[in-house]
Scaffold this active site. Structure first.
Site, PDB file in Angstrom:
ATOM      1  N   LYS A 160      55.670  44.696  43.008  1.00 20.20           N
ATOM      2  CA  LYS A 160      56.063  43.659  43.965  1.00 20.20           C
ATOM      3  C   LYS A 160      56.766  42.588  43.149  1.00 20.20           C
ATOM      4  CE  LYS A 160      55.150  42.628  48.415  1.00 20.20           C
ATOM      5  NZ  LYS A 160      54.920  43.484  49.561  1.00 20.20           N
ATOM      6  N   GLY A 184      49.486  40.275  68.844  1.00 20.06           N
ATOM      7  CA  GLY A 184      50.787  40.139  68.183  1.00 20.06           C
ATOM      8  C   GLY A 184      51.730  41.228  68.640  1.00 20.06           C
ATOM      9  N   VAL A 185      52.764  40.834  69.414  1.00 16.64           N
ATOM     10  CA  VAL A 185      53.731  41.823  69.893  1.00 16.64           C
ATOM     11  C   VAL A 185      55.103  41.533  69.295  1.00 16.64           C
ATOM     12  CG1 VAL A 185      52.523  42.605  71.956  1.00 16.64           C
ATOM     13  CG2 VAL A 185      53.891  40.513  72.071  1.00 16.64           C
ATOM     14  N   GLY A 186      55.125  41.416  67.982  1.00 13.56           N
ATOM     15  CA  GLY A 186      56.377  41.211  67.259  1.00 13.56           C
ATOM     16  C   GLY A 186      57.031  42.544  66.958  1.00 13.56           C
ATOM     17  N   VAL A 232      56.287  45.095  65.078  1.00 14.19           N
ATOM     18  CA  VAL A 232      55.429  46.283  65.129  1.00 14.19           C
ATOM     19  C   VAL A 232      54.747  46.395  66.491  1.00 14.19           C
ATOM     20  CG1 VAL A 232      53.418  47.435  64.128  1.00 14.19           C
ATOM     21  CG2 VAL A 232      55.007  46.186  62.630  1.00 14.19           C
TER      22      VAL A 232
END
Ligand code: NAD
Length: 363
Positions: A80, A180-182, A184
């Protein structure tokens, strides 16, 4: 703790500090373990309070990638990178090209991608200077948006969990909360509803809620804080980390937790607390690996069909983890770590055999 002491703690291989005065680049690349292959992980751009925080973050995140890639069955190690700075103010073509040149100096030991604070555009700038970039747009032969594949992996993890508990992986009539409906969440809600589940959704972003309701009219809205109290079978956290904590565990009524959010558990010992309550936890980094599997596919020449099949294997991997947890009397999180560590140890062992010549670029 000194930097070397921090690296010793979890056996990190390499930490690379990159600096370029003209562009203001200050980047740190962390390579945790390359037993399985080149270290792959995104580049995060963040205005860290100090350099020590950036070092801690890159060490923590790169180690996480080792486990994620190993459990997913990929021939990749864990890495990372962080760029220290304000993503809204500091970005430029030259900053990312300069960063790309440093990535190139690692000769393929580290492969980067976008992450929090970086975009496909940033990676396309970096790619002008290095071959070691994935997650570029479809138009450039890349894999594009990883989110639908992440959602597919979570969907498979949910089905494997239901199958483990009931002997059937049918989602017909199952009550599932999606927090959370972003990027993904919206895809996951669609797949779950198509499979016959009754889906409850929540979000703090009205736009995302509207888009999801238009796509899946049957999805029922719940207030953000009330999501933990819904009488449901499955809780799918797809927003923030640490939503499973001392306070929410008492409230959750589900028997399965499986979602895309990284670091779903506030603390590792919450895995035991869930097990004690009879809640089956599908480890986050296992079920959310679809995006990584998809992006890694670029290294072999991107093929969406192959990528889909590999992401679907998350079903079997999740089941294997539940078997290890049951057989060895450990939590599912410990079982996922065990699966990853055993795979790394196994590959390290077979690499003892001298093969004469390099077999391919992963060796
Ligand atoms: P996103 O930012 O597109 O969506 C997150 C959604 O959660 C947003 O709509 C946001 O408004 C909502 N949210 C934030 N706080 C909330 C709250 N308190 N209650 C309810 N909703 C809230 O992010 P994403 O790409 O969909 O990723 C979701 C999670 O999955 C993140 O934790 C991310 O790190 C993880 N993840 C994503 C991918 C991927 O491919 N995108 C891969 C692996 C892991």
């Amino acid at each position: 703790m000194s930097i070397f002491e921090q690296m010793e703690q979890h056996d990190h291989e390499q930490l690379v500090f990159c600096h370029d005065e003209t562009t203001g680049l200050k980047a740190i690349i962390g390579i945790h373990d390359t037993t399985l292959g080149p270290a792959l992980g995104g580049t995060r751009m963040w205005a860290y309070a100090d350099e020590a925080s950036a070092v801690r973050d890159v060490l923590r995140l790169s180690r996480g990638m080792t486990y994620k890639a190993a459990a997913a069955g990929l021939n990749l190690g864990g890495g990372k990178a962080v760029i220290i700075g304000d993503a809204k103010k500091m970005k430029s073509e030259m900053l990312f090209r300069s960063y790309g040149r440093f990535v190139q100096t690692l000769g393929g030991r580290y492969i980067t991608a976008e992450d929090v604070g970086t975009t496909v555009q940033d990676m396309e700038w970096a790619r002008m200077e290095t071959d070691s970039v994935v997650g570029i747009s479809r138009s450039l032969g890349g894999s594009g948006d990883p989110s639908p594949f992440t959602a597919l992996g979570v969907f498979e993890g949910i089905k494997a969990s239901v199958n483990w508990q009931t002997g059937s992986d049918s989602l017909e009539g199952k009550k599932i909360t999606v927090q959370g409906v972003g990027h993904v969440g919206i895809h996951l809600v669609k797949m779950l509803a198509d499979a016959g589940a009754k889906v409850f959704i929540t979000d703090i972003d009205q736009d995302n809620l509207r888009k999801t309701s238009e796509l899946v009219p049957s999805a029922e809205y719940v207030d953000p804080d009330a999501i933990y109290d819904v009488d449901c079978d499955i809780y799918a956290p797809c927003a923030l980390g640490a939503t499973v904590n001392d306070e929410t565990i008492e409230r959750l009524k589900c028997s399965i937790i499986a979602g895309s959010a990284n670091n779903t558990l506030d603390r590792e010992d919450h895995a035991q607390a869930l097990a004690d309550r009879g809640i089956l936890y599908a480890p986050d980094y296992v079920v959310n690996a679809g995006g990584l599997i998809n992006v890694a596919n670029e290294l072999e020449g991107y093929n969406a069909q192959r990528s889909t099949e590999r992401v679907q294997a998350i079903y079997d991997i999740t089941t294997r983890i539940f078997q290890i947890a049951r057989d060895e009397g450990i939590t599912t999180l410990q079982a996922a770590n065990t699966l990853a560590e055993r795979r790394i140890a196994g590959v390290a062992k077979i690499k003892d055999t001298f093969v004469g010549n390099r077999l391919n670029r992963y060796r």
